[in-house]
Write an enzyme that holds these catalytic residues in place. Structure first.
Site, PDB file in Angstrom:
ATOM      1  CD  GLN A  36      -2.729   0.897   2.339  1.00  0.00           C
ATOM      2  OE1 GLN A  36      -2.355   1.515   3.560  1.00  0.00           O
ATOM      3  NE2 GLN A  36      -4.069   0.446   2.437  1.00  0.00           N
ATOM      4  CB  ALA A 107      -9.449   5.666   2.364  1.00  0.00           C
ATOM      5  CG  HIS A 108      -8.809   5.243   6.292  1.00  0.00           C
ATOM      6  ND1 HIS A 108      -8.380   4.398   5.478  1.00  0.00           N
ATOM      7  CD2 HIS A 108     -10.085   4.746   6.670  1.00  0.00           C
ATOM      8  CE1 HIS A 108      -8.954   3.324   5.475  1.00  0.00           C
ATOM      9  NE2 HIS A 108     -10.146   3.611   5.905  1.00  0.00           N
ATOM     10  CE1 TYR A 110      -3.369   8.458   7.514  1.00  0.00           C
ATOM     11  CE2 TYR A 110      -3.517   6.383   6.242  1.00  0.00           C
ATOM     12  CZ  TYR A 110      -3.403   7.353   7.419  1.00  0.00           C
ATOM     13  OH  TYR A 110      -3.116   6.278   8.740  1.00  0.00           O
ATOM     14  NE  ARG A 155      -7.676   0.201   2.087  1.00  0.00           N
ATOM     15  CZ  ARG A 155      -7.619  -0.485   3.161  1.00  0.00           C
ATOM     16  NH1 ARG A 155      -7.497   0.003   4.244  1.00  0.00           N
ATOM     17  NH2 ARG A 155      -7.202  -1.741   2.865  1.00  0.00           N
TER      18      ARG A 155
END
Length: 160
Positions: A36, A107-108, A110, A155
């Protein structure tokens, strides 16, 4: 971290995973291993593990306050190009180390995720849908250009 100084360790890790899979299942023909790739953005700790050094796609009043940023460290368009080049280089190293794919994290909260939500950012990486997806597209296009056989996944935040 995927970088020149971690290359040998990543290559060894990949080989160890192939060996373990082959020992358990008799073959590693069905094994697909990826790395990732992300930039932590406002969660960055580049110099000290305990020191938060946020890098953001745009100034966000609620998140800047939450993370104690009196002034957001908004990445310049030139810095964005440098970050994209690092993503591409990491993908090249991943393939050289034997990995089958890279997963580009958007995502998240970042940095990649922030660009997708950068409605208020001016310039080529904010505002319109085309501009807000440019960061992602330039990373993917660079990877496809440099390592065309490397598989790519992404993602994305479901809610955005």
């Amino acid at each position: 971290m995927v970088a020149d100084h971690t290359f040998e360790a990543l290559k060894e890790l990949n080989q160890d995973m192939h060996k373990a899979h082959k020992n358990k299942f008799g073959s590693d023909d069905d094994l697909l291993i990826g790395l990732q790739l992300t930039h932590s953005g406002r969660y960055s700790h580049p110099n000290e593990a305990a020191k938060l050094e946020s890098v953001t796609a745009y100034s966000h009043p609620l998140l800047d306050k939450k993370f104690g940023n009196t002034q957001a460290n908004v990445v310049s368009d030139d810095e964005v190009k440098n970050i994209i080049a690092h993503f591409v280089k990491a993908a090249v190293l991943a393939q050289k180390a034997g990995f089958d794919f890279v997963d580009i994290k958007h995502a998240h909260g970042y940095l990649g995720h922030e660009f997708l939500t950068a409605f208020d950012r001016s310039g080529p990486y904010g505002g319109s849908f085309e501009n807000r997806t440019r960061f992602s597209r330039e990373i993917i296009e660079g990877i496809k250009r440099e390592v065309p056989d490397l598989k790519i996944s992404a993602r994305l935040s479901f809610f955005d």
